[in-house]
Design a protein around this motif. Structure first.
Motif, PDB file in Angstrom:
ATOM      1  N   LYS A   1       9.536 -13.458 -24.263  1.00 28.12           N
ATOM      2  CA  LYS A   1       8.244 -13.648 -24.913  1.00 28.12           C
ATOM      3  C   LYS A   1       7.104 -13.553 -23.898  1.00 28.12           C
ATOM      4  CE  LYS A   1       6.108 -16.916 -28.087  1.00 28.12           C
ATOM      5  NZ  LYS A   1       6.266 -18.221 -28.708  1.00 28.12           N
ATOM      6  N   LEU A   2       7.267 -14.105 -22.702  1.00 29.33           N
ATOM      7  CA  LEU A   2       6.214 -14.080 -21.691  1.00 29.33           C
ATOM      8  C   LEU A   2       5.865 -12.645 -21.315  1.00 29.33           C
ATOM      9  CD1 LEU A   2       4.288 -15.425 -19.656  1.00 29.33           C
ATOM     10  CD2 LEU A   2       6.194 -15.398 -18.029  1.00 29.33           C
ATOM     11  N   VAL A   3       6.830 -11.861 -20.922  1.00 27.77           N
ATOM     12  CA  VAL A   3       6.555 -10.487 -20.497  1.00 27.77           C
ATOM     13  C   VAL A   3       5.993  -9.680 -21.666  1.00 27.77           C
ATOM     14  CG1 VAL A   3       7.543  -8.373 -19.533  1.00 27.77           C
ATOM     15  CG2 VAL A   3       8.275 -10.588 -18.652  1.00 27.77           C
ATOM     16  N   THR A   4       6.525  -9.888 -22.850  1.00 24.78           N
ATOM     17  CA  THR A   4       6.025  -9.181 -24.030  1.00 24.78           C
ATOM     18  C   THR A   4       4.571  -9.555 -24.303  1.00 24.78           C
ATOM     19  OG1 THR A   4       8.235  -9.087 -24.977  1.00 24.78           O
ATOM     20  CG2 THR A   4       6.407  -8.749 -26.483  1.00 24.78           C
ATOM     21  N   GLN A   5       4.249 -10.840 -24.214  1.00 22.84           N
ATOM     22  CA  GLN A   5       2.856 -11.285 -24.408  1.00 22.84           C
ATOM     23  C   GLN A   5       1.938 -10.617 -23.391  1.00 22.84           C
ATOM     24  OE1 GLN A   5       3.113 -15.527 -23.919  1.00 22.84           O
ATOM     25  NE2 GLN A   5       2.994 -15.915 -26.111  1.00 22.84           N
ATOM     26  N   LEU A   6       2.363 -10.616 -22.144  1.00 23.35           N
ATOM     27  CA  LEU A   6       1.529 -10.075 -21.078  1.00 23.35           C
ATOM     28  C   LEU A   6       1.393  -8.559 -21.177  1.00 23.35           C
ATOM     29  CD1 LEU A   6       2.752 -12.325 -18.153  1.00 23.35           C
ATOM     30  CD2 LEU A   6       0.640 -12.543 -19.489  1.00 23.35           C
ATOM     31  N   SER A   7       2.370  -7.914 -21.780  1.00 27.08           N
ATOM     32  CA  SER A   7       2.291  -6.455 -21.931  1.00 27.08           C
ATOM     33  C   SER A   7       1.213  -6.068 -22.940  1.00 27.08           C
ATOM     34  CB  SER A   7       3.642  -5.879 -22.359  1.00 27.08           C
ATOM     35  OG  SER A   7       3.942  -6.216 -23.697  1.00 27.08           O
ATOM     36  N   ASN A   8       0.757  -7.035 -23.727  1.00 25.21           N
ATOM     37  CA  ASN A   8      -0.299  -6.776 -24.709  1.00 25.21           C
ATOM     38  C   ASN A   8      -1.691  -7.122 -24.186  1.00 25.21           C
ATOM     39  OD1 ASN A   8       1.466  -5.890 -26.803  1.00 25.21           O
ATOM     40  ND2 ASN A   8       2.065  -8.009 -27.115  1.00 25.21           N
ATOM     41  N   ARG A   9      -1.741  -7.695 -22.989  1.00 25.98           N
ATOM     42  CA  ARG A   9      -3.025  -8.064 -22.376  1.00 25.98           C
ATOM     43  C   ARG A   9      -3.627  -6.838 -21.686  1.00 25.98           C
ATOM     44  NH1 ARG A   9      -2.611 -12.742 -17.943  1.00 25.98           N
ATOM     45  NH2 ARG A   9      -1.423 -11.138 -16.881  1.00 25.98           N
ATOM     46  N   GLU A  10      -4.944  -6.762 -21.659  1.00 26.31           N
ATOM     47  CA  GLU A  10      -5.605  -5.636 -21.004  1.00 26.31           C
ATOM     48  C   GLU A  10      -5.223  -5.579 -19.527  1.00 26.31           C
ATOM     49  OE1 GLU A  10     -10.022  -3.602 -20.748  1.00 26.31           O
ATOM     50  OE2 GLU A  10      -9.879  -5.709 -21.294  1.00 26.31           O
ATOM     51  N   CYS A  11      -4.972  -4.374 -19.044  1.00 26.84           N
ATOM     52  CA  CYS A  11      -4.592  -4.164 -17.650  1.00 26.84           C
ATOM     53  C   CYS A  11      -5.567  -3.169 -17.035  1.00 26.84           C
ATOM     54  CB  CYS A  11      -3.158  -3.627 -17.579  1.00 26.84           C
ATOM     55  SG  CYS A  11      -2.566  -3.399 -15.903  1.00 26.84           S
ATOM     56  N   PHE A  12      -6.247  -3.583 -15.983  1.00 31.45           N
ATOM     57  CA  PHE A  12      -7.233  -2.733 -15.319  1.00 31.45           C
ATOM     58  C   PHE A  12      -6.539  -1.891 -14.257  1.00 31.45           C
ATOM     59  CE2 PHE A  12      -9.315  -6.682 -16.656  1.00 31.45           C
ATOM     60  CZ  PHE A  12     -10.183  -6.149 -17.592  1.00 31.45           C
ATOM     61  N   THR A  13      -6.932  -0.626 -14.163  1.00 30.03           N
ATOM     62  CA  THR A  13      -6.260   0.298 -13.246  1.00 30.03           C
ATOM     63  C   THR A  13      -7.260   1.127 -12.458  1.00 30.03           C
ATOM     64  OG1 THR A  13      -6.143   2.045 -14.921  1.00 30.03           O
ATOM     65  CG2 THR A  13      -4.267   0.515 -14.790  1.00 30.03           C
ATOM     66  N   LEU A  14      -6.716   1.801 -11.455  1.00 31.62           N
ATOM     67  CA  LEU A  14      -7.453   2.775 -10.652  1.00 31.62           C
ATOM     68  C   LEU A  14      -6.712   4.107 -10.759  1.00 31.62           C
ATOM     69  CD1 LEU A  14      -7.798   0.471  -7.530  1.00 31.62           C
ATOM     70  CD2 LEU A  14      -9.708   1.219  -8.962  1.00 31.62           C
ATOM     71  N   THR A  15      -7.359   5.174 -10.302  1.00 33.16           N
ATOM     72  CA  THR A  15      -6.672   6.458 -10.207  1.00 33.16           C
ATOM     73  C   THR A  15      -6.589   6.847  -8.737  1.00 33.16           C
ATOM     74  OG1 THR A  15      -8.600   7.924 -10.281  1.00 33.16           O
ATOM     75  CG2 THR A  15      -7.694   7.174 -12.403  1.00 33.16           C
ATOM     76  N   GLU A  16      -5.791   7.843  -8.475  1.00 27.22           N
ATOM     77  CA  GLU A  16      -5.592   8.297  -7.103  1.00 27.22           C
ATOM     78  C   GLU A  16      -6.871   8.862  -6.473  1.00 27.22           C
ATOM     79  OE1 GLU A  16      -2.648  11.488  -7.321  1.00 27.22           O
ATOM     80  OE2 GLU A  16      -3.361  11.820  -9.358  1.00 27.22           O
ATOM     81  N   LYS A  17      -7.869   9.146  -7.275  1.00 25.99           N
ATOM     82  CA  LYS A  17      -9.132   9.690  -6.764  1.00 25.99           C
ATOM     83  C   LYS A  17     -10.191   8.615  -6.523  1.00 25.99           C
ATOM     84  CE  LYS A  17      -8.500  14.334  -8.486  1.00 25.99           C
ATOM     85  NZ  LYS A  17      -9.011  15.407  -9.343  1.00 25.99           N
ATOM     86  N   ASP A  18      -9.871   7.355  -6.821  1.00 29.55           N
ATOM     87  CA  ASP A  18     -10.820   6.263  -6.601  1.00 29.55           C
ATOM     88  C   ASP A  18     -10.891   5.913  -5.118  1.00 29.55           C
ATOM     89  OD1 ASP A  18     -11.868   5.721  -9.173  1.00 29.55           O
ATOM     90  OD2 ASP A  18     -10.023   4.684  -9.726  1.00 29.55           O
ATOM     91  N   THR A  19     -12.071   5.462  -4.708  1.00 26.71           N
ATOM     92  CA  THR A  19     -12.291   5.072  -3.318  1.00 26.71           C
ATOM     93  C   THR A  19     -12.044   3.570  -3.139  1.00 26.71           C
ATOM     94  OG1 THR A  19     -14.621   4.570  -3.689  1.00 26.71           O
ATOM     95  CG2 THR A  19     -14.076   6.848  -3.040  1.00 26.71           C
ATOM     96  N   LEU A  20     -11.993   3.161  -1.879  1.00 25.82           N
ATOM     97  CA  LEU A  20     -11.833   1.733  -1.585  1.00 25.82           C
ATOM     98  C   LEU A  20     -13.042   0.948  -2.098  1.00 25.82           C
ATOM     99  CD1 LEU A  20     -10.313   1.814   2.013  1.00 25.82           C
ATOM    100  CD2 LEU A  20      -9.136   1.716  -0.200  1.00 25.82           C
TER     101      LEU A  20
END
Length: 142
Positions: free
Chosen positions: A4-23
């Motif tokens: 249930k924990l992992v399933t719940q967290l899989s529905n939470r928004e996840c912020f990401t970067l791409t390989e072209k993003d800078t530091l």
């Protein structure tokens, strides 16, 4: 309850970067979203190719070759330790402890579903203990 924990967290928004993003972009997004890590996704197929943390930035910022315009691929961790929807809380604790990490991406079939943090696991365990404690109190008071 563990799944249930992992399933719940899989529905939470996840912020990401791409390989072209800078530091600089990475630092800004970490601050803006108040998170400690962000997975780095391939622009080609959106698969996770790395992960960057505040700690990665802190370890690199003092170096002579540091530039805020460097790509995140320069310092990201590429050996990704992940979990899936079937990972139990006990397994999460083992992964966190054995690898000395604080965040675990949830990945199924190369697709990023979310992230589990050490705080998520601790809060889950605290709630479990509270529930068990209440059940014992109810049992004793019958």
């Amino acid at each position: 309850m563990a799944r249930k924990l992992v399933t719940q967290l899989s529905n939470r928004e996840c912020f990401t970067l791409t390989e072209k993003d800078t530091l600089k972009t990475a630092s800004n997004k970490l601050q803006t979203h108040n998170v400690g890590v962000m997975p780095v996704l391939s622009e080609h197929d959106k698969s996770v190719i790395g992960i960057i943390s505040e700690r990665d930035l802190a370890r690199y910022i003092y170096k002579d070759e540091f530039s805020s315009e460097l790509l995140v691929t320069k310092i990201m961790t590429t050996n990704i330790i992940s979990c899936n929807l079937n990972t139990s809380v006990t397994e999460l604790m083992e992964i966190i402890s054995n690898h000395k990490i604080r965040h675990i991406p949830i990945i199924e079939e190369k697709k990023l579903l979310g992230i589990v943090s050490i705080g998520d696991v601790v809060n889950h365990i605290i709630e479990q203990y509270k529930d068990e404690n209440q059940h014992l109190r109810d049992f004793i008071n019958k």
